[in-house]
Motif scaffolding. Structure first.
Motif, PDB file in Angstrom:
ATOM      1  N   ASP A 294       6.936  -1.728   7.151  1.00 53.07           N
ATOM      2  CA  ASP A 294       5.476  -1.774   7.252  1.00 53.07           C
ATOM      3  C   ASP A 294       4.988  -3.215   7.405  1.00 53.07           C
ATOM      4  OD1 ASP A 294       3.007  -0.406   7.409  1.00 53.07           O
ATOM      5  OD2 ASP A 294       2.543  -0.864   5.327  1.00 53.07           O
TER       6      ASP A 294
ATOM      7  N   ASP B 136       1.592   3.374   2.250  1.00 53.22           N
ATOM      8  CA  ASP B 136       2.458   3.528   3.421  1.00 53.22           C
ATOM      9  C   ASP B 136       3.714   2.671   3.289  1.00 53.22           C
ATOM     10  OD1 ASP B 136       3.199   4.395   6.000  1.00 53.22           O
ATOM     11  OD2 ASP B 136       2.348   2.570   6.882  1.00 53.22           O
TER      12      ASP B 136
ATOM     13  N   CYS C  35       3.723   3.682   9.094  1.00 55.46           N
ATOM     14  CA  CYS C  35       5.147   3.360   9.117  1.00 55.46           C
ATOM     15  C   CYS C  35       5.927   4.562   8.565  1.00 55.46           C
ATOM     16  CB  CYS C  35       5.397   2.107   8.292  1.00 55.46           C
ATOM     17  SG  CYS C  35       7.038   1.427   8.503  1.00 55.46           S
TER      18      CYS C  35
ATOM     19  N   HIS D 133       4.957  -0.606  12.160  1.00 53.22           N
ATOM     20  CA  HIS D 133       4.079   0.068  13.124  1.00 53.22           C
ATOM     21  C   HIS D 133       2.858  -0.799  13.461  1.00 53.22           C
ATOM     22  CE1 HIS D 133       0.705   1.660  10.447  1.00 53.22           C
ATOM     23  NE2 HIS D 133       1.441   0.930   9.666  1.00 53.22           N
ATOM     24  N   HIS D 134       2.872  -2.054  13.044  1.00 53.65           N
ATOM     25  CA  HIS D 134       1.760  -2.935  13.417  1.00 53.65           C
ATOM     26  C   HIS D 134       2.032  -3.566  14.775  1.00 53.65           C
ATOM     27  CE1 HIS D 134       1.249  -2.699   8.981  1.00 53.65           C
ATOM     28  NE2 HIS D 134      -0.018  -2.602   9.353  1.00 53.65           N
TER      29      HIS D 134
ATOM     30  N   ASP E  14       0.861  -1.186   0.000  1.00 52.44           N
ATOM     31  CA  ASP E  14       0.000   0.000   0.000  1.00 52.44           C
ATOM     32  C   ASP E  14       0.901   1.241   0.000  1.00 52.44           C
ATOM     33  OD1 ASP E  14       1.026   0.070   2.559  1.00 52.44           O
ATOM     34  OD2 ASP E  14      -0.870  -0.384   3.552  1.00 52.44           O
TER      35      ASP E  14
ATOM     36  N   ASP F 148      -3.035   5.608   5.419  1.00 50.79           N
ATOM     37  CA  ASP F 148      -3.102   4.644   6.520  1.00 50.79           C
ATOM     38  C   ASP F 148      -3.997   5.143   7.651  1.00 50.79           C
ATOM     39  OD1 ASP F 148      -1.619   2.510   5.617  1.00 50.79           O
ATOM     40  OD2 ASP F 148      -0.469   2.340   7.472  1.00 50.79           O
TER      41      ASP F 148
HETATM   42 MN   LIG Z   1       1.142   0.930   7.333  1.00 50.67          MN
END
Ligand SMILES: [Mn+2]
Length: 494
Positions: A84, A23, A125, A105-106, A21, A157
């Motif tokens: 990401d 991000d 991210c 960042h998950h 995506d 995001d």
């Molecule tokens: Mn992301």
């Protein structure tokens, strides 16, 4: 770990998740540019079955000249950095490398390599990469392509910035100097006809709860911003106060939350739904979240949302300060400890008359500067303005220098100058005099308190936190977070 640690390697591969995506593309681009500027040979890749197809992403890659390539196999690299996403996840094609690093960042979903930076509380991210670049002394605005990419990564995001929940996200949104007309073009290639159909089908299959006035709908796998479009529309229905739209993706469940009643903050509900199994947050009205599939351990997802929502409604108690009668028989008396905290005399930094925006981990706070205003920095970095008179009666000024400990230094933005200034260098140290007394009790359930100061926004108290009233004003009811309570109050008498 920091980005400059990567400079010890040659033959570096940056990898984003399959079906990347905006991000993921922006984040990889940022790290790739950094390494190239240091003379490293870098490849920026993604695997999986599909090439990037969505028109906004095709445009992004071509217009910003992002050197991302689709690969089916790769020679073993000396360093592979996944961005990401986390190495070993289902949506990350496995490539071999001597060393692996993760920048994401998950929520953490499995075992991480030793080299990792995972900041689950960031909206994108791209925000993390922006922060890492800044730590290396790099201004993302030195290259408009980079600033535009990172900004767009954050934007997509967080559902057009509606679901932002960290001050660093706000910093990137406000500071990036971008190519606006390009962002407008990306925005207008956002939906495909297929996605329009997904939205339509999701709306047909909603669930509605008569008593609690919430609606839930499931959309077929789609881009998260489609979820935002569907939930915005559902909320416009007269009998819908709160809604959730979700979609089950290969690696987890993405959800979008909306609320139009002050008794339910979308950000709080998103955090509640995803607690322990993902992450969620955003604004009062709009929020979003993500649930890690491995952590959910549940196959009836529709039932999961209904149970969680019903539980939320049944568990929460609402208190309006104006109507509140404290039952002192179930509360005990506490006194404030003597402890250090920071303060800034507002006119030491700003001219009287201006309004400044103080940015903290908990959100933005606008303060009008006057001669008699002090800004307090609490023990966890929380910020609140206080009048000189009250300051002098509750605190003693000390000579000791002030040290800040916390995740995000409170910064101030003067609305005119658009400059970020940290409060910390201006802060001095003081000690609470220990004269304030309160009645308090430990909470056994979730409580939302509309205080005397703010009738529109509630303070949230969770099990283990404390509900308190001032001994000299029994209507002044509020919540004190458990950890802060333990550090700042001691038992006086029952
Ligand atoms: Mn992301």
């Amino acid at each position: 770990m920091r980005l400059s640690d990567f400079l010890a390697y040659d033959n570096i591969v940056i990898q984003c998740h399959d079906n990347p995506d905006a991000d993921a593309i922006a984040s990889g681009f940022g790290i790739c540019m950094y390494l190239k500027s240091k003379g490293k040979s870098v490849r920026f890749v993604y695997g999986g079955k599909y090439l990037i197809q969505k028109s906004n992403l095709v445009l992004m890659v071509s217009e910003l000249k992002i050197p991302v390539e689709h690969v089916e196999s790769l020679p073993v690299s000396s360093l592979l950095v996944t961005v990401d996403c986390q190495y070993g996840q289902g949506n990350v094609t496995r490539f071999d490398a001597e060393t692996v690093a993760v920048i994401d960042h998950h929520q953490i979903s499995g075992e991480l390599p030793e080299w990792n930076i995972v900041r689950s509380n960031l909206g994108s991210c791209a925000t993390l990469v922006y922060d890492l670049l800044r730590a290396e002394g790099i201004d993302v605005n030195a290259d408009k392509r980079l600033a535009t990419a990172l900004y767009y990564g954050l934007m997509t995001d967080t559902n057009n910035f509606a679901e932002i929940f960290h001050p660093l996200d706000r910093d990137l949104r406000d500071d990036a100097v971008i190519d606006r007309s390009l962002i407008t073009r990306f925005k207008n290639s956002n939906l495909s006809l297929e996605e329009l159909e997904i939205a339509g089908l999701a709306l047909i299959g909603y669930d509605y709860h008569e008593t609690h006035h919430y609606a839930v709908a499931k959309a077929q796998p789609c881009d998260p911003n489609v979820l935002g479009i569907i939930s915005d529309l559902m909320l416009e229905v007269d009998t819908v106060d709160v809604c959730i739209v979700y979609s089950v993706l290969p690696f987890g469940i993405k959800l979008s939350v909306r609320s139009c009643v002050k008794e339910i903050q979308a950000s709080e509900l998103a955090a509640y739904i995803t607690e322990g199994i993902g992450s969620g947050g955003g604004h009062l009205g709009k929020a979003g979240g993500f649930i890690q599939k491995e952590l959910l351990g549940e196959t009836d997802i529709r039932g999961f949302f209904q149970n969680r929502l019903n539980h939320y409604f049944e568990e929460s108690r609402i208190i309006y300060a104006s109507e509140f009668q404290a039952d002192l028989s179930e509360m005990q008396e506490y006194k404030k400890c003597r402890y250090h905290l920071g303060y800034v005399k507002a006119t030491d930094i700003f001219e009287p008359g201006v309004t400044v925006r103080v940015r903290t981990l908990e959100g933005d706070l606008d303060v009008g500067i006057r001669d008699d205003i002090y800004i307090m920095i609490g023990i966890k970095g929380e910020i609140y303005p206080i009048k000189k008179e009250k300051f002098l009666s509750s605190y003693e000024v000390t000579e000791e220098p002030y040290h800040f400990e916390g995740e995000y230094e409170p910064t101030v933005k003067e609305t005119l100058e658009e400059k970020n200034i940290s409060l910390v260098p201006y802060a001095k140290s003081c000690i609470s005099t220990g004269e304030s007394r309160i009645y308090a009790k430990e909470l056994t359930r979730r409580v939302k308190v509309f205080t005397e100061w703010d009738g529109d926004k509630y303070m949230l108290g969770k099990e283990g936190d404390y509900l308190a009233v001032r001994a000299d004003d029994l209507h002044d009811v509020y919540v004190i977070e458990r950890e802060i309570f333990g550090k700042t109050y001691y038992f006086f008498r029952s």
